[in-house]
Design a protein around this motif. Structure first.
Motif, PDB file in Angstrom:
ATOM      1  N   PHE A 115       0.829  -1.204   0.000  1.00 56.12           N
ATOM      2  CA  PHE A 115       0.000   0.000   0.000  1.00 56.12           C
ATOM      3  C   PHE A 115       0.866   1.258   0.000  1.00 56.12           C
ATOM      4  O   PHE A 115       0.638   2.179  -0.786  1.00 56.12           O
ATOM      5  N   THR A 143      -3.982  -5.902  -4.252  1.00 58.16           N
ATOM      6  CA  THR A 143      -5.145  -5.041  -4.035  1.00 58.16           C
ATOM      7  C   THR A 143      -4.746  -3.751  -3.320  1.00 58.16           C
ATOM      8  O   THR A 143      -5.139  -2.656  -3.730  1.00 58.16           O
ATOM      9  N   PHE A 144      -3.947  -3.878  -2.283  1.00 57.64           N
ATOM     10  CA  PHE A 144      -3.536  -2.693  -1.538  1.00 57.64           C
ATOM     11  C   PHE A 144      -2.551  -1.831  -2.322  1.00 57.64           C
ATOM     12  O   PHE A 144      -2.550  -0.611  -2.181  1.00 57.64           O
ATOM     13  N   THR A 155      -4.817   0.056  -4.699  1.00 56.65           N
ATOM     14  CA  THR A 155      -5.578   1.031  -3.917  1.00 56.65           C
ATOM     15  C   THR A 155      -4.690   2.206  -3.520  1.00 56.65           C
ATOM     16  O   THR A 155      -5.079   3.369  -3.672  1.00 56.65           O
TER      17      THR A 155
END
Length: 134
Positions: free
Chosen positions: A45, A110-111, A114
């Motif tokens: 992330f 996914t992170f 994102t």
């Protein structure tokens, strides 16, 4: 100038490794490598966010290298992911290592995406403020 980049990567890597150690130490009692999952997902992330931000915001090369390759590279860990997978495969049925890998890989991607799109949004907003102020 090259020594500044090397020093930034060294310092960032040391800081990332230190924070990785703290998370692992705090989660050892669980008996499951949740610390590695947290580190890799959070690091993905942060790197995605940073990559999105620098699309719009100019930073010195040593800052990019120090945070990206240094901190995020030291904070995340592919080798521990692999070792934890083999450890889980040795003591649990095949489902446990597959769940661990799935959470790590899908969560990390996914992170990262994102973070990247959030970084783009923040960077674009910051860039438009700079243009408006001038």
């Amino acid at each position: 100038m090259k020594w500044i980049i090397i020093a930034a990567v060294f310092i960032g890597g040391a800081a990332g490794t230190y924070f990785r150690y703290i998370i692992n130490f705090q989660t050892l009692f669980l008996g499951y490598p949740i610390g590695t999952i947290i580190e890799n997902i959070l690091g993905s992330f942060l790197l995605g966010l940073f990559a999105g931000l620098i699309t719009y915001i100019s930073l010195k090369e040593w800052v990019k290298a120090g945070f990206g390759a240094g901190f995020c590279g030291g904070f995340t860990t592919m080798s521990t992911l692999a070792a934890d997978t083999f450890f889980l495969a040795g003591i649990h049925p095949v489902v446990q290592p597959l769940v661990y890998l799935s959470i790590s890989l899908i969560g990390g991607l996914t992170f990262a995406f994102t973070g990247f799109f959030l970084g783009l949004k923040i960077g674009k907003k910051q860039k438009s403020r700079e243009v408006t102020i001038r």
